[in-house]
Design a protein around this motif. Structure first.
Motif, PDB file in Angstrom:
ATOM      1  N   MET A   1       0.830  -1.198   0.000  1.00  0.00           N
ATOM      2  CA  MET A   1       0.000   0.000   0.000  1.00  0.00           C
ATOM      3  C   MET A   1       0.868   1.254   0.000  1.00  0.00           C
ATOM      4  O   MET A   1       0.570   2.248  -0.673  1.00  0.00           O
ATOM      5  CB  MET A   1      -0.912  -0.011   1.223  1.00  0.00           C
ATOM      6  N   GLU A   2       1.975   1.195   0.730  1.00  0.00           N
ATOM      7  CA  GLU A   2       2.868   2.352   0.769  1.00  0.00           C
ATOM      8  C   GLU A   2       3.498   2.609  -0.592  1.00  0.00           C
ATOM      9  O   GLU A   2       3.612   3.773  -1.048  1.00  0.00           O
ATOM     10  CB  GLU A   2       3.950   2.111   1.823  1.00  0.00           C
ATOM     11  N   ASN A   9       1.095   9.351  -6.022  1.00  0.00           N
ATOM     12  CA  ASN A   9       1.643  10.702  -5.874  1.00  0.00           C
ATOM     13  C   ASN A   9       2.690  11.013  -6.934  1.00  0.00           C
ATOM     14  O   ASN A   9       3.374  12.039  -6.828  1.00  0.00           O
ATOM     15  CB  ASN A   9       2.261  10.864  -4.481  1.00  0.00           C
ATOM     16  N   GLU A  10       2.824  10.088  -7.912  1.00  0.00           N
ATOM     17  CA  GLU A  10       3.758  10.278  -9.031  1.00  0.00           C
ATOM     18  C   GLU A  10       5.199  10.385  -8.562  1.00  0.00           C
ATOM     19  O   GLU A  10       6.022  11.074  -9.162  1.00  0.00           O
ATOM     20  CB  GLU A  10       3.369  11.514  -9.860  1.00  0.00           C
ATOM     21  N   GLN A  11       5.517   9.659  -7.463  1.00  0.00           N
ATOM     22  CA  GLN A  11       6.908   9.602  -6.996  1.00  0.00           C
ATOM     23  C   GLN A  11       7.644   8.396  -7.566  1.00  0.00           C
ATOM     24  O   GLN A  11       8.871   8.351  -7.538  1.00  0.00           O
ATOM     25  CB  GLN A  11       6.941   9.552  -5.468  1.00  0.00           C
ATOM     26  N   LEU A  12       6.887   7.386  -8.025  1.00  0.00           N
ATOM     27  CA  LEU A  12       7.470   6.182  -8.590  1.00  0.00           C
ATOM     28  C   LEU A  12       6.736   5.832  -9.872  1.00  0.00           C
ATOM     29  O   LEU A  12       5.550   6.113 -10.023  1.00  0.00           O
ATOM     30  CB  LEU A  12       7.360   5.000  -7.611  1.00  0.00           C
ATOM     31  N   LEU A  13       7.462   5.201 -10.781  1.00  0.00           N
ATOM     32  CA  LEU A  13       6.837   4.591 -11.929  1.00  0.00           C
ATOM     33  C   LEU A  13       6.319   3.216 -11.542  1.00  0.00           C
ATOM     34  O   LEU A  13       6.798   2.578 -10.606  1.00  0.00           O
ATOM     35  CB  LEU A  13       7.833   4.474 -13.084  1.00  0.00           C
ATOM     36  N   LEU A  14       5.336   2.723 -12.274  1.00  0.00           N
ATOM     37  CA  LEU A  14       4.738   1.434 -11.940  1.00  0.00           C
ATOM     38  C   LEU A  14       5.736   0.296 -12.117  1.00  0.00           C
ATOM     39  O   LEU A  14       5.716  -0.684 -11.355  1.00  0.00           O
ATOM     40  CB  LEU A  14       3.507   1.195 -12.812  1.00  0.00           C
ATOM     41  N   VAL A  15       6.633   0.400 -13.078  1.00  0.00           N
ATOM     42  CA  VAL A  15       7.630  -0.649 -13.267  1.00  0.00           C
ATOM     43  C   VAL A  15       8.585  -0.700 -12.083  1.00  0.00           C
ATOM     44  O   VAL A  15       9.000  -1.784 -11.640  1.00  0.00           O
ATOM     45  CB  VAL A  15       8.383  -0.433 -14.594  1.00  0.00           C
ATOM     46  N   ASP A  16       8.935   0.469 -11.526  1.00  0.00           N
ATOM     47  CA  ASP A  16       9.788   0.479 -10.336  1.00  0.00           C
ATOM     48  C   ASP A  16       9.031  -0.021  -9.103  1.00  0.00           C
ATOM     49  O   ASP A  16       9.602  -0.662  -8.222  1.00  0.00           O
ATOM     50  CB  ASP A  16      10.300   1.897 -10.085  1.00  0.00           C
ATOM     51  N   ARG A  19       9.211  -3.760  -8.960  1.00  0.00           N
ATOM     52  CA  ARG A  19      10.495  -4.258  -8.439  1.00  0.00           C
ATOM     53  C   ARG A  19      10.550  -4.142  -6.919  1.00  0.00           C
ATOM     54  O   ARG A  19      11.061  -5.029  -6.245  1.00  0.00           O
ATOM     55  CB  ARG A  19      11.630  -3.488  -9.076  1.00  0.00           C
ATOM     56  N   LEU A  20      10.022  -3.019  -6.379  1.00  0.00           N
ATOM     57  CA  LEU A  20      10.035  -2.872  -4.925  1.00  0.00           C
ATOM     58  C   LEU A  20       9.123  -3.892  -4.243  1.00  0.00           C
ATOM     59  O   LEU A  20       9.425  -4.385  -3.158  1.00  0.00           O
ATOM     60  CB  LEU A  20       9.609  -1.452  -4.546  1.00  0.00           C
ATOM     61  N   MET A  21       7.991  -4.217  -4.871  1.00  0.00           N
ATOM     62  CA  MET A  21       7.067  -5.198  -4.295  1.00  0.00           C
ATOM     63  C   MET A  21       7.459  -6.634  -4.655  1.00  0.00           C
ATOM     64  O   MET A  21       6.820  -7.583  -4.196  1.00  0.00           O
ATOM     65  CB  MET A  21       5.638  -4.917  -4.776  1.00  0.00           C
ATOM     66  N   LYS A  29       0.410  -4.119 -12.341  1.00  0.00           N
ATOM     67  CA  LYS A  29      -0.695  -3.404 -12.976  1.00  0.00           C
ATOM     68  C   LYS A  29      -2.031  -3.818 -12.368  1.00  0.00           C
ATOM     69  O   LYS A  29      -2.917  -2.986 -12.153  1.00  0.00           O
ATOM     70  CB  LYS A  29      -0.697  -3.688 -14.483  1.00  0.00           C
ATOM     71  N   ARG A  30      -2.157  -5.167 -12.041  1.00  0.00           N
ATOM     72  CA  ARG A  30      -3.408  -5.615 -11.424  1.00  0.00           C
ATOM     73  C   ARG A  30      -3.576  -4.983 -10.048  1.00  0.00           C
ATOM     74  O   ARG A  30      -4.675  -4.528  -9.669  1.00  0.00           O
ATOM     75  CB  ARG A  30      -3.400  -7.150 -11.299  1.00  0.00           C
ATOM     76  N   LEU A  31      -2.518  -4.972  -9.251  1.00  0.00           N
ATOM     77  CA  LEU A  31      -2.603  -4.391  -7.909  1.00  0.00           C
ATOM     78  C   LEU A  31      -2.892  -2.891  -7.986  1.00  0.00           C
ATOM     79  O   LEU A  31      -3.652  -2.349  -7.169  1.00  0.00           O
ATOM     80  CB  LEU A  31      -1.297  -4.652  -7.150  1.00  0.00           C
ATOM     81  N   TRP A  32      -2.315  -2.221  -8.976  1.00  0.00           N
ATOM     82  CA  TRP A  32      -2.551  -0.779  -9.113  1.00  0.00           C
ATOM     83  C   TRP A  32      -3.996  -0.500  -9.496  1.00  0.00           C
ATOM     84  O   TRP A  32      -4.606   0.453  -8.997  1.00  0.00           O
ATOM     85  CB  TRP A  32      -1.587  -0.232 -10.155  1.00  0.00           C
TER      86      TRP A  32
END
Length: 439
Positions: A1-2, A9-16, A19-21, A29-32
């Protein structure tokens, strides 16, 4: 969630964010999508709170818990654990239930409890790599037959590399009990390289002052048997040092006691038959493991006649002047020998077998003998004091007529008239009664 909040907030791209998750880009993309539509609640797994598709039905659970409560329950020391109960449910009742599933059910119903024991931190010794390289041996005193039979001691032998176990039940941890267990192991697997035992006088003992002065290493009867077989005897200084056999004790004290109760066995002889035919094959099939290396370090077992000469008690005795050897308050008369005649006052070896057979050897050769009764002890006659044997009474001493005492008395009585006699003459009536000797 974090992480997804940072994407919002447009601090990260979805591809990044993927990788973090640590998920793929497609899963990110499904989680987003779920997060945008449902918020934090959308990130929860869809199966949360639902019954598993592979769960057992409620009827089977009730039946299993009823059987556990009726057949395998009881007090803390008597009830079956989840693993043992699952085995008996499968073999006796036809219910295939995983032990961990049964553990959760029993915990929920109060039929089992977690027993945690705090122990001091110790570093575990690595296992030996070969079967037969080291065998741990120990005796366990326990109420194996509970109230049905006598108390006993289970002699356990556990291979360090494979956990292969052999056990025999007897009355005490005696020399013959451990010798029988070792012989059974040798006849089944061969001669091991080393035995790990307790520091007891049965296995090893401390040297006496005379042995320390002579530089001799003390040896017990069991140590002599192992030395003839070429087995190194290692003494442990604590129970933790031979932890494998101690843990096997705990397993037997839980599983074996309950299985003996189910079989209604009430004697050591029947217990040993059950151990050999049923319990130990099942135990080794479940708990034994493969050694790290395939080579078997057991040596070839000697023949039965040679084992009989090894597993016996040997004691050194001296031949008396009349060619009699005394052993255990028994007397053996040596017969005339054709050759190798043992002279008097020489040393012979008295050997006692497992079933009481006696052999007397001189320089490695057997001597002929015949057991004779013990010599009669001399009787000590005690005569009572009678009137005829009574000591004579002591006579009172009377001074003779010419004794100086009598002369003094006579002089006192012959003094002139008018003078009082002496005190001695007046105070001694017996002296006055005696006649005076003539001068």
């Amino acid at each position: 969630m974090e992480v997804l909040a940072r994407v919002r907030n447009e601090q990260l791209l979805l591809v990044d964010a993927g990788r973090l998750m640590r998920v793929s880009y497609r899963q990110a993309k499904r989680l987003w999508k779920r997060y945008r539509e449902e918020g934090a609640a959308g990130l929860q797994h869809r199966s949360a709170g639902r019954v598993s598709n592979r769960a057992h039905d409620a009827g089977m659970r009730r039946k299993a818990l009823r059987l556990v409560r009726e057949k395998y329950g009881g007090a803390v020391g008597e009830r079956f654990g989840p693993t043992l109960a699952a085995e008996h449910l499968a073999s006796e009742d036809g219910l295939q239930i995983d032990a961990e599933t049964l553990r959760r059910w029993m915990l929920a119903e109060g039929l089992w409890s977690r027993e945690r024991k705090r122990r001091g931190h110790r570093r575990r010794r690595e296992r030996k790599e070969h079967f037969g390289e080291l065998v741990q041996m120990d005796g366990s005193f326990h109420a194996w037959l509970e109230e049905r039979g006598p108390q006993g001691c289970l002699i356990d032998m556990v291979d360090d590399a494979t956990n292969t176990t052999w056990a025999q039940l007897g009355e005490q941890e005696t020399i013959w009990a451990v010798a029988d267990a070792l012989r059974a192991w040798i006849e089944r697997y061969g001669v091991p390289l080393a035995l790990y035992v307790d520091w007891k006088n049965l296995y090893k003992r401390a040297a006496t002052p005379k042995e320390r002065l002579r530089g001799e290493e003390p040896i017990t009867q069991f140590g002599r048997m192992c030395a003839k077989l070429g087995i190194a005897l290692i003494a442990a200084h604590s129970p933790q040092a031979k932890g494998r056999v101690e843990r096997v004790h705990g397993t037997h004290q839980d599983r074996l006691v309950k299985k003996l109760r189910r079989k209604e066995i009430n004697s050591h002889e029947v217990s040993n038959v059950y151990l050999e035919r049923e319990y130990l094959p099942e135990h080794n099939g479940r708990f034994a493991r493969t050694a790290a290396k395939p080579e078997d370090y057991h040596r070839r077992a000697p023949r039965a006649a040679e084992l009989d000469r090894i597993f016996r008690l040997e004691s050194e005795r001296t031949i008396s002047a009349d060619w009699v050897v005394r052993y255990a308050n028994r007397f053996f008369q040596l017969a005339p020998q054709n050759r190798h005649y043992a002279p008097a006052q020489s040393k012979v070896l008295v050997c006692e077998g497992r079933h009481g057979g006696i052999a007397i050897e001189y320089r490695g050769r057997a001597l002929r003998w015949q057991e004779i009764p013990a010599p009669a002890q001399p009787r000590v006659l005690v005569q009572r004091a009678t009137a005829s044997h009574a000591p004579p009474a002591k006579r009172k001493w009377v001074p003779p007529a010419n004794h100086p005492w009598r002369k003094a008395v006579c002089r006192a009585t012959e003094r002139p008239t008018g003078r009082a006699p002496s005190v001695a003459a007046v105070a001694t009536p017996s002296a006055l009664a005696l006649p005076c000797a003539s001068p």
